[in-house]
Every structure is written in structure tokens, then in C-alpha cells.
Design a protein around this motif. Structure first.
Motif, PDB file in Angstrom:
ATOM      1  N   ASP A  71     -33.284 -46.427  44.498  1.00 38.04           N
ATOM      2  CA  ASP A  71     -33.909 -46.710  43.201  1.00 38.04           C
ATOM      3  C   ASP A  71     -34.453 -45.465  42.502  1.00 38.04           C
ATOM      4  OD1 ASP A  71     -35.925 -46.411  45.072  1.00 38.04           O
ATOM      5  OD2 ASP A  71     -37.214 -47.931  44.184  1.00 38.04           O
ATOM      6  N   ALA A  72     -34.294 -44.312  43.124  1.00 38.75           N
ATOM      7  CA  ALA A  72     -34.745 -43.061  42.492  1.00 38.75           C
ATOM      8  C   ALA A  72     -33.675 -42.570  41.520  1.00 38.75           C
ATOM      9  CB  ALA A  72     -35.017 -42.002  43.547  1.00 38.75           C
ATOM     10  N   GLN A  73     -34.130 -41.923  40.463  1.00 42.44           N
ATOM     11  CA  GLN A  73     -33.196 -41.334  39.499  1.00 42.44           C
ATOM     12  C   GLN A  73     -32.918 -39.872  39.811  1.00 42.44           C
ATOM     13  OE1 GLN A  73     -35.831 -42.819  36.350  1.00 42.44           O
ATOM     14  NE2 GLN A  73     -33.942 -43.420  35.286  1.00 42.44           N
ATOM     15  N   PHE A  74     -33.823 -39.249  40.556  1.00 38.40           N
ATOM     16  CA  PHE A  74     -33.591 -37.889  41.015  1.00 38.40           C
ATOM     17  C   PHE A  74     -34.382 -37.648  42.287  1.00 38.40           C
ATOM     18  CE2 PHE A  74     -37.384 -37.377  38.457  1.00 38.40           C
ATOM     19  CZ  PHE A  74     -38.125 -36.398  39.097  1.00 38.40           C
ATOM     20  N   VAL A  75     -33.868 -36.725  43.095  1.00 36.31           N
ATOM     21  CA  VAL A  75     -34.538 -36.337  44.334  1.00 36.31           C
ATOM     22  C   VAL A  75     -34.695 -34.825  44.314  1.00 36.31           C
ATOM     23  CG1 VAL A  75     -34.459 -36.259  46.853  1.00 36.31           C
ATOM     24  CG2 VAL A  75     -33.587 -38.271  45.638  1.00 36.31           C
ATOM     25  N   PHE A  76     -35.929 -34.402  44.480  1.00 34.80           N
ATOM     26  CA  PHE A  76     -36.246 -32.985  44.560  1.00 34.80           C
ATOM     27  C   PHE A  76     -36.381 -32.625  46.038  1.00 34.80           C
ATOM     28  CE2 PHE A  76     -39.680 -29.948  45.256  1.00 34.80           C
ATOM     29  CZ  PHE A  76     -39.097 -28.825  44.696  1.00 34.80           C
ATOM     30  N   ALA A 107     -26.519 -26.675  58.726  1.00 34.45           N
ATOM     31  CA  ALA A 107     -26.142 -26.514  57.320  1.00 34.45           C
ATOM     32  C   ALA A 107     -24.799 -27.154  56.993  1.00 34.45           C
ATOM     33  CB  ALA A 107     -26.139 -25.032  56.950  1.00 34.45           C
ATOM     34  N   ALA A 108     -23.805 -26.958  57.828  1.00 36.65           N
ATOM     35  CA  ALA A 108     -22.478 -27.531  57.536  1.00 36.65           C
ATOM     36  C   ALA A 108     -22.544 -29.052  57.508  1.00 36.65           C
ATOM     37  CB  ALA A 108     -21.459 -27.044  58.555  1.00 36.65           C
ATOM     38  N   ARG A 109     -23.277 -29.631  58.438  1.00 33.04           N
ATOM     39  CA  ARG A 109     -23.429 -31.095  58.476  1.00 33.04           C
ATOM     40  C   ARG A 109     -24.170 -31.579  57.235  1.00 33.04           C
ATOM     41  NH1 ARG A 109     -26.659 -34.342  63.295  1.00 33.04           N
ATOM     42  NH2 ARG A 109     -27.152 -36.208  62.066  1.00 33.04           N
ATOM     43  N   ALA A 110     -25.246 -30.886  56.843  1.00 30.74           N
ATOM     44  CA  ALA A 110     -26.014 -31.281  55.659  1.00 30.74           C
ATOM     45  C   ALA A 110     -25.172 -31.185  54.396  1.00 30.74           C
ATOM     46  CB  ALA A 110     -27.267 -30.410  55.532  1.00 30.74           C
ATOM     47  N   LYS A 111     -24.385 -30.133  54.296  1.00 30.96           N
ATOM     48  CA  LYS A 111     -23.532 -29.941  53.119  1.00 30.96           C
ATOM     49  C   LYS A 111     -22.495 -31.064  53.024  1.00 30.96           C
ATOM     50  CE  LYS A 111     -21.147 -26.122  50.851  1.00 30.96           C
ATOM     51  NZ  LYS A 111     -20.696 -24.739  50.987  1.00 30.96           N
ATOM     52  N   ALA A 112     -21.861 -31.391  54.136  1.00 32.91           N
ATOM     53  CA  ALA A 112     -20.865 -32.464  54.157  1.00 32.91           C
ATOM     54  C   ALA A 112     -21.509 -33.813  53.848  1.00 32.91           C
ATOM     55  CB  ALA A 112     -20.162 -32.503  55.514  1.00 32.91           C
ATOM     56  N   PHE A 113     -22.685 -34.056  54.415  1.00 30.78           N
ATOM     57  CA  PHE A 113     -23.398 -35.316  54.165  1.00 30.78           C
ATOM     58  C   PHE A 113     -23.744 -35.469  52.690  1.00 30.78           C
ATOM     59  CE2 PHE A 113     -27.357 -37.601  53.526  1.00 30.78           C
ATOM     60  CZ  PHE A 113     -27.081 -38.815  54.150  1.00 30.78           C
ATOM     61  N   MET A 114     -24.277 -34.407  52.096  1.00 29.82           N
ATOM     62  CA  MET A 114     -24.671 -34.482  50.688  1.00 29.82           C
ATOM     63  C   MET A 114     -23.453 -34.675  49.789  1.00 29.82           C
ATOM     64  SD  MET A 114     -27.871 -34.604  50.781  1.00 29.82           S
ATOM     65  CE  MET A 114     -28.138 -34.590  49.002  1.00 29.82           C
ATOM     66  N   LEU A 115     -22.342 -34.071  50.133  1.00 29.03           N
ATOM     67  CA  LEU A 115     -21.128 -34.257  49.340  1.00 29.03           C
ATOM     68  C   LEU A 115     -20.624 -35.694  49.467  1.00 29.03           C
ATOM     69  CD1 LEU A 115     -19.039 -33.008  47.471  1.00 29.03           C
ATOM     70  CD2 LEU A 115     -17.752 -32.299  49.494  1.00 29.03           C
ATOM     71  N   GLU A 116     -20.640 -36.227  50.671  1.00 34.64           N
ATOM     72  CA  GLU A 116     -20.169 -37.597  50.887  1.00 34.64           C
ATOM     73  C   GLU A 116     -21.043 -38.616  50.159  1.00 34.64           C
ATOM     74  OE1 GLU A 116     -19.511 -40.849  54.497  1.00 34.64           O
ATOM     75  OE2 GLU A 116     -19.905 -38.751  55.003  1.00 34.64           O
ATOM     76  N   HIS A 117     -22.352 -38.358  50.091  1.00 33.78           N
ATOM     77  CA  HIS A 117     -23.286 -39.346  49.542  1.00 33.78           C
ATOM     78  C   HIS A 117     -23.861 -38.955  48.185  1.00 33.78           C
ATOM     79  CE1 HIS A 117     -23.040 -41.632  53.216  1.00 33.78           C
ATOM     80  NE2 HIS A 117     -23.169 -40.498  53.883  1.00 33.78           N
ATOM     81  N   ALA A 118     -23.233 -38.018  47.506  1.00 29.40           N
ATOM     82  CA  ALA A 118     -23.719 -37.593  46.192  1.00 29.40           C
ATOM     83  C   ALA A 118     -23.622 -38.760  45.208  1.00 29.40           C
ATOM     84  CB  ALA A 118     -22.902 -36.403  45.688  1.00 29.40           C
ATOM     85  N   SER A 119     -24.764 -39.178  44.706  1.00 32.96           N
ATOM     86  CA  SER A 119     -24.764 -40.279  43.732  1.00 32.96           C
ATOM     87  C   SER A 119     -25.910 -40.163  42.728  1.00 32.96           C
ATOM     88  CB  SER A 119     -24.846 -41.632  44.445  1.00 32.96           C
ATOM     89  OG  SER A 119     -26.036 -41.712  45.203  1.00 32.96           O
ATOM     90  N   ILE A 120     -27.021 -39.559  43.132  1.00 28.85           N
ATOM     91  CA  ILE A 120     -28.146 -39.364  42.217  1.00 28.85           C
ATOM     92  C   ILE A 120     -28.428 -37.871  42.092  1.00 28.85           C
ATOM     93  CG2 ILE A 120     -29.205 -41.616  42.641  1.00 28.85           C
ATOM     94  CD1 ILE A 120     -31.161 -40.275  44.508  1.00 28.85           C
ATOM     95  N   LEU A 121     -29.054 -37.496  41.001  1.00 32.81           N
ATOM     96  CA  LEU A 121     -29.335 -36.093  40.732  1.00 32.81           C
ATOM     97  C   LEU A 121     -30.248 -35.517  41.818  1.00 32.81           C
ATOM     98  CD1 LEU A 121     -28.941 -33.787  38.683  1.00 32.81           C
ATOM     99  CD2 LEU A 121     -31.035 -34.575  37.562  1.00 32.81           C
ATOM    100  N   THR A 122     -29.848 -34.389  42.378  1.00 33.98           N
ATOM    101  CA  THR A 122     -30.646 -33.701  43.400  1.00 33.98           C
ATOM    102  C   THR A 122     -30.944 -32.285  42.926  1.00 33.98           C
ATOM    103  OG1 THR A 122     -28.608 -33.118  44.587  1.00 33.98           O
ATOM    104  CG2 THR A 122     -29.816 -35.070  45.353  1.00 33.98           C
ATOM    105  N   LEU A 123     -32.156 -31.836  43.234  1.00 37.76           N
ATOM    106  CA  LEU A 123     -32.618 -30.523  42.762  1.00 37.76           C
ATOM    107  C   LEU A 123     -33.433 -29.820  43.830  1.00 37.76           C
ATOM    108  CD1 LEU A 123     -33.688 -32.912  40.478  1.00 37.76           C
ATOM    109  CD2 LEU A 123     -33.325 -30.911  39.109  1.00 37.76           C
TER     110      LEU A 123
END
Length: 195
Positions: free
Chosen positions: A85-90, A102-118
Motif C-alpha cells: 500500500d506504499a507509493q514509495f519506499v525510501f 549485493a547480487a541477491r539484493a539486486k536480483a530481488f529488487m529487479l524481480e519485485h520492482a513495482s513501487i518507486l524506491t529511493l
């Protein structure tokens, strides 16, 4: 800067403040009706204080900004998936996330990219869509200019303590594309591209 309330009159300098207002101005350009965000941080008191400061800046602007922590890589992933329900995650940083990979985090974020992250930390830009980071050179230039003024006879008490004003922008096209988030053209052109 007033919140520091230095007890001495011979103090001057520049405080390091994250560019949260500048970041929020850009978030509003991307999500005009933004109302809810999350500050995701490692369980450190200093990071909690920073997130609380960001929340106090965003509250008068009508944004509910909640704080969430993660201490392990698995917790980081599991909790992120609940932020529906968040519109962005900082993302504050990953400094004490146990077993951070780092490689796991990068792959996870790419797979689950749906809301704005900063983020406000350059080293976190591979894991988020946008990074708004401080410019270290600004602080060095200010220190040199201030030292010269003091050497020329200006008392430190006559030189106001100021906050940093410059910031860098990083853009992670892979995550933005995966999430289907379009950012303003000028923002995209200004941003340094994240590999």
C-alpha cells in the motif's frame, strides 16, 4: 541547523542533511497524489533518527511516512513484499543487515520492482530506482572557504552554520523499466545512470 544548539560561540561549519525536500519535489512529479511512503532502515538509532526527521518534513506535506526495519537479508526481502500500500519506499542503507548479499539484493529488487524506491546513499543506488545523494565536494569547498575567512580575521561566530545545498541524482533504468514507472525527461537526463 538550529537543533544542534552548539554551546560555544567559536563554532561554524556545514551540517550534512540529506536532500529529502528535493527528493520529495521529484517524487511529487512522478506520483502527483503521493500520500504514503515507507522509510526502510537497518535497526540503528542514527538511521531511525534520520527517518524520523524525514517523516517530520513530509508530514506537513500530507504524507504518511512510516518506519520499518530489517536485520537480515531474508527479513529485508519478506518485509519488502508486504509494502503493497506504499507509493514509495525510501531505503536508508544496508549497513548492519546481516548476511547482506549485493547480487541477491539486486536480483530481488529487479524481480519485485513495482513501487518507486529511493535512497540518499550512493552505494545503495544499484538496489533502488532513484538516488538523491550529497555532494562531498560542496563540504570540502565550504571548509576551505571558511578556513580562509577565519585566517583573514573573521571570527567563527560571525560565520553562520549552514546546511549543505547540493545533491546528485542517480537513475536506475532497469528498475524503473521493470516497474513501468516513467520519470520526467529532465530528471532522467540529469541523472547519472546506475549500472
Amino acid at each position: 541547523v538550529k537543533e544542534y544548539e552548539y554551546p560555544y560561540s567559536n563554532v561554524t561549519g556545514m551540517t550534512e542533511l540529506a536532500p529529502i525536500k528535493q527528493a520529495f519535489e521529484q517524487i511529487k512529479r512522478i506520483i502527483p497524489n503521493v500520500q504514503k511512503g515507507i522509510c526502510y532502515y537497518p535497526n540503528l538509532e542514527s538511521e531511525k533518527t534520520a527517518c524520523e526527521r524525514y517523516a517530520s518534513v513530509l508530514k506537513p506535506l500530507g504524507v504518511e511516512f512510516t518506519l520499518e526495519t530489517a536485520e537480515t537479508m531474508q527479513e529485508f526481502e519478506d518485509k519488502f513484499l508486504t509494502f503493497t500500500d506504499a507509493q514509495f519506499v525510501f531505503f536508508s542503507n544496508n549497513s548492519i543487515v546481516k548476511d547482506w548479499y549485493a547480487a541477491r539484493a539486486k536480483a530481488f529488487m529487479l524481480e519485485h520492482a513495482s513501487i518507486l524506491t529511493l535512497t540518499m546513499d550512493e552505494w545503495m543506488t544499484p538496489f533502488v530506482m532513484l538516488g538523491f545523494t550529497q555532494v562531498g565536494r560542496e563540504q570540502g569547498e565550504y571548509a576551505a572557504e571558511t578556513a580562509l575567512k577565519i585566517l583573514e580575521g573573521t571570527p567563527p561566530k560571525d560565520i553562520p552554520i549552514i546546511a549543505n545545498r547540493q545533491w546528485n541524482l542517480f537513475v536506475n533504468d532497469a528498475l524503473l523499466t521493470k516497474a513501468g514507472i516513467n520519470i520526467p525527461r529532465d530528471l532522467h537526463q540529469k541523472g547519472k545512470k546506475v549500472e
